[in-house]
Design a protein around this motif. Sequence first.
Motif, PDB file in Angstrom:
ATOM      1  N   SER A 174       7.722 -10.775  10.891  1.00  0.00           N
ATOM      2  CA  SER A 174       9.085 -10.455  10.485  1.00  0.00           C
ATOM      3  C   SER A 174       9.492 -11.223   9.241  1.00  0.00           C
ATOM      4  O   SER A 174      10.284 -10.734   8.420  1.00  0.00           O
ATOM      5  N   ASN A 175       8.965 -12.421   9.058  1.00  0.00           N
ATOM      6  CA  ASN A 175       9.332 -13.236   7.896  1.00  0.00           C
ATOM      7  C   ASN A 175       8.835 -12.594   6.603  1.00  0.00           C
ATOM      8  O   ASN A 175       9.557 -12.553   5.601  1.00  0.00           O
ATOM      9  N   VAL A 176       7.610 -12.081   6.636  1.00  0.00           N
ATOM     10  CA  VAL A 176       7.055 -11.415   5.457  1.00  0.00           C
ATOM     11  C   VAL A 176       7.803 -10.124   5.163  1.00  0.00           C
ATOM     12  O   VAL A 176       8.136  -9.828   4.006  1.00  0.00           O
ATOM     13  N   ILE A 177       8.077  -9.350   6.200  1.00  0.00           N
ATOM     14  CA  ILE A 177       8.791  -8.085   6.017  1.00  0.00           C
ATOM     15  C   ILE A 177      10.190  -8.329   5.471  1.00  0.00           C
ATOM     16  O   ILE A 177      10.676  -7.594   4.602  1.00  0.00           O
ATOM     17  N   THR A 178      10.863  -9.361   5.958  1.00  0.00           N
ATOM     18  CA  THR A 178      12.201  -9.694   5.459  1.00  0.00           C
ATOM     19  C   THR A 178      12.152 -10.039   3.980  1.00  0.00           C
ATOM     20  O   THR A 178      13.021  -9.634   3.198  1.00  0.00           O
ATOM     21  N   TYR A 179      11.128 -10.781   3.582  1.00  0.00           N
ATOM     22  CA  TYR A 179      10.957 -11.119   2.164  1.00  0.00           C
ATOM     23  C   TYR A 179      10.778  -9.858   1.325  1.00  0.00           C
ATOM     24  O   TYR A 179      11.430  -9.678   0.290  1.00  0.00           O
ATOM     25  N   LEU A 180       9.917  -8.966   1.771  1.00  0.00           N
ATOM     26  CA  LEU A 180       9.663  -7.731   1.032  1.00  0.00           C
ATOM     27  C   LEU A 180      10.900  -6.836   0.992  1.00  0.00           C
ATOM     28  O   LEU A 180      11.090  -6.075   0.042  1.00  0.00           O
ATOM     29  N   ALA A 181      11.747  -6.938   2.025  1.00  0.00           N
ATOM     30  CA  ALA A 181      12.942  -6.107   2.118  1.00  0.00           C
ATOM     31  C   ALA A 181      14.134  -6.714   1.396  1.00  0.00           C
ATOM     32  O   ALA A 181      15.240  -6.183   1.462  1.00  0.00           O
ATOM     33  N   ARG A 182      13.923  -7.839   0.711  1.00  0.00           N
ATOM     34  CA  ARG A 182      14.994  -8.553   0.013  1.00  0.00           C
ATOM     35  C   ARG A 182      16.067  -9.036   0.983  1.00  0.00           C
ATOM     36  O   ARG A 182      17.264  -9.013   0.680  1.00  0.00           O
ATOM     37  N   GLY A 183      15.613  -9.441   2.143  1.00  0.00           N
ATOM     38  CA  GLY A 183      16.536  -9.999   3.122  1.00  0.00           C
ATOM     39  C   GLY A 183      16.607 -11.506   3.007  1.00  0.00           C
ATOM     40  O   GLY A 183      15.994 -12.116   2.111  1.00  0.00           O
ATOM     41  N   ASP A 184      17.312 -12.122   3.925  1.00  0.00           N
ATOM     42  CA  ASP A 184      17.496 -13.572   3.946  1.00  0.00           C
ATOM     43  C   ASP A 184      16.290 -14.200   4.649  1.00  0.00           C
ATOM     44  O   ASP A 184      16.245 -14.283   5.875  1.00  0.00           O
ATOM     45  N   VAL A 185      15.322 -14.654   3.863  1.00  0.00           N
ATOM     46  CA  VAL A 185      14.074 -15.170   4.420  1.00  0.00           C
ATOM     47  C   VAL A 185      14.307 -16.458   5.209  1.00  0.00           C
ATOM     48  O   VAL A 185      13.714 -16.658   6.273  1.00  0.00           O
ATOM     49  N   ALA A 186      15.158 -17.337   4.702  1.00  0.00           N
ATOM     50  CA  ALA A 186      15.433 -18.596   5.403  1.00  0.00           C
ATOM     51  C   ALA A 186      16.005 -18.314   6.788  1.00  0.00           C
ATOM     52  O   ALA A 186      15.627 -18.959   7.776  1.00  0.00           O
ATOM     53  N   LEU A 187      16.893 -17.340   6.871  1.00  0.00           N
ATOM     54  CA  LEU A 187      17.461 -16.964   8.171  1.00  0.00           C
ATOM     55  C   LEU A 187      16.387 -16.394   9.077  1.00  0.00           C
ATOM     56  O   LEU A 187      16.320 -16.723  10.270  1.00  0.00           O
ATOM     57  N   SER A 188      15.526 -15.540   8.531  1.00  0.00           N
ATOM     58  CA  SER A 188      14.456 -14.945   9.322  1.00  0.00           C
ATOM     59  C   SER A 188      13.526 -16.001   9.905  1.00  0.00           C
ATOM     60  O   SER A 188      13.171 -15.954  11.087  1.00  0.00           O
ATOM     61  N   VAL A 189      13.134 -16.974   9.078  1.00  0.00           N
ATOM     62  CA  VAL A 189      12.243 -18.037   9.544  1.00  0.00           C
ATOM     63  C   VAL A 189      12.906 -18.846  10.654  1.00  0.00           C
ATOM     64  O   VAL A 189      12.280 -19.171  11.677  1.00  0.00           O
ATOM     65  N   SER A 190      14.186 -19.161  10.469  1.00  0.00           N
ATOM     66  CA  SER A 190      14.898 -19.934  11.494  1.00  0.00           C
ATOM     67  C   SER A 190      15.033 -19.146  12.787  1.00  0.00           C
ATOM     68  O   SER A 190      14.918 -19.694  13.887  1.00  0.00           O
ATOM     69  N   LEU A 191      15.295 -17.852  12.677  1.00  0.00           N
ATOM     70  CA  LEU A 191      15.422 -17.016  13.879  1.00  0.00           C
ATOM     71  C   LEU A 191      14.099 -16.959  14.640  1.00  0.00           C
ATOM     72  O   LEU A 191      14.084 -17.044  15.873  1.00  0.00           O
ATOM     73  N   THR A 192      12.996 -16.802  13.909  1.00  0.00           N
ATOM     74  CA  THR A 192      11.686 -16.811  14.557  1.00  0.00           C
ATOM     75  C   THR A 192      11.447 -18.138  15.260  1.00  0.00           C
ATOM     76  O   THR A 192      10.978 -18.184  16.409  1.00  0.00           O
ATOM     77  N   SER A 193      11.783 -19.222  14.580  1.00  0.00           N
ATOM     78  CA  SER A 193      11.560 -20.560  15.126  1.00  0.00           C
ATOM     79  C   SER A 193      12.369 -20.782  16.392  1.00  0.00           C
ATOM     80  O   SER A 193      11.839 -21.213  17.427  1.00  0.00           O
ATOM     81  N   VAL A 194      13.663 -20.475  16.317  1.00  0.00           N
ATOM     82  CA  VAL A 194      14.554 -20.747  17.438  1.00  0.00           C
ATOM     83  C   VAL A 194      14.239 -19.844  18.626  1.00  0.00           C
ATOM     84  O   VAL A 194      14.193 -20.296  19.779  1.00  0.00           O
ATOM     85  N   SER A 195      14.008 -18.563  18.373  1.00  0.00           N
ATOM     86  CA  SER A 195      13.724 -17.648  19.491  1.00  0.00           C
ATOM     87  C   SER A 195      12.395 -18.014  20.163  1.00  0.00           C
ATOM     88  O   SER A 195      12.253 -17.873  21.386  1.00  0.00           O
TER      89      SER A 195
END
Length: 317
Positions: free
Chosen positions: A113-134
């Motif tokens: 999801s972190n890579v896809i978020t980056y490619l989608a021009r999303g908030d990568v920092a948020l994505s990484v934190s969400l993966t970590s916390v979940s």
Amino acid sequence: MSTLARISDFAGRYFALLVVGGAVVAFFVPALAGITAYINVLLGVVMFGMGLTLSVEDFARVFRRPKDIGLGVAAQFTVMPLVAFALAVVFRLPPELAAGVILLGCCPGGTASNVITYLARGDVALSVSLTSVSTVLAPLFTPLLMLLLAGRWLPVDAGALFFSIVQVVLVPVVLGVLANTFLGGAVRRVRPALPLVSVVFIVVIVMGVVAASSENVLAVGPLVLLLVVLHNGFGLLFGYVLARLAGVGVAQRRAVSVEVGMQNSGLAAALATTYFGGVAALPGALFSVWHNISGPLLATYWSRRPVGDRSRPWLDV
């Protein structure tokens, strides 16, 4: 290391094809079912690799962005479990398959999801934190949700699930984060190889699952694929809608959508194999293929629509 990095990049780009190829081979070689005895070890290595890409900062961000991260984690552990439960009811799934679909929904977000978020021009920092916390919360929420949602189909040993997730997810991730923190130089040297290791091990896990369930693949495979496509699609959609209703920015909506829709399918396959049988592991195995097709497709669409483009406000995705 540049050659290894290129190989890793190739493996990441063609991950879905590699998984499909491995699954086809495994279907015709049932003896590969012996791999299932090592699934937890393989997954542990993958999760350790995930930990090597994380830092204390990724977890500390929770305290600086509680709204965004709270929204994403809440969506992660409500949308996908409830969608899975609804699919199991609507399609009147047999117990083992229902457990597999629901288990997939109850797992945390996947690292892709972190890579896809980056490619989608999303908030990568948020994505990484969400993966970590979940991922850190998975030992608590995954067994509890399974007990609540899958218990109507078959018995769920929440305690055993808890300890398994701690062993194959939490401990390796924590060790990886510690290694990244205190052995940063060494970790940076091996980091280019991490995508390759993850891809190879996930492919091997899928091969073991398919080989162990080869007799059932033709019978339930098309249904499982349909369920996986619907599950992933509803996750991406509802994740985005909830984030939009919460009033967060477009980049954050994309991150939440991807994080919710893309699950840790390797964990789902491993736990299903251990506790619910081979058929229950098929949703996780097929999800590994499908979300690496749907994710890049969605990222391609979003990458062509810059954040802040209001030419079509009714479709600001």
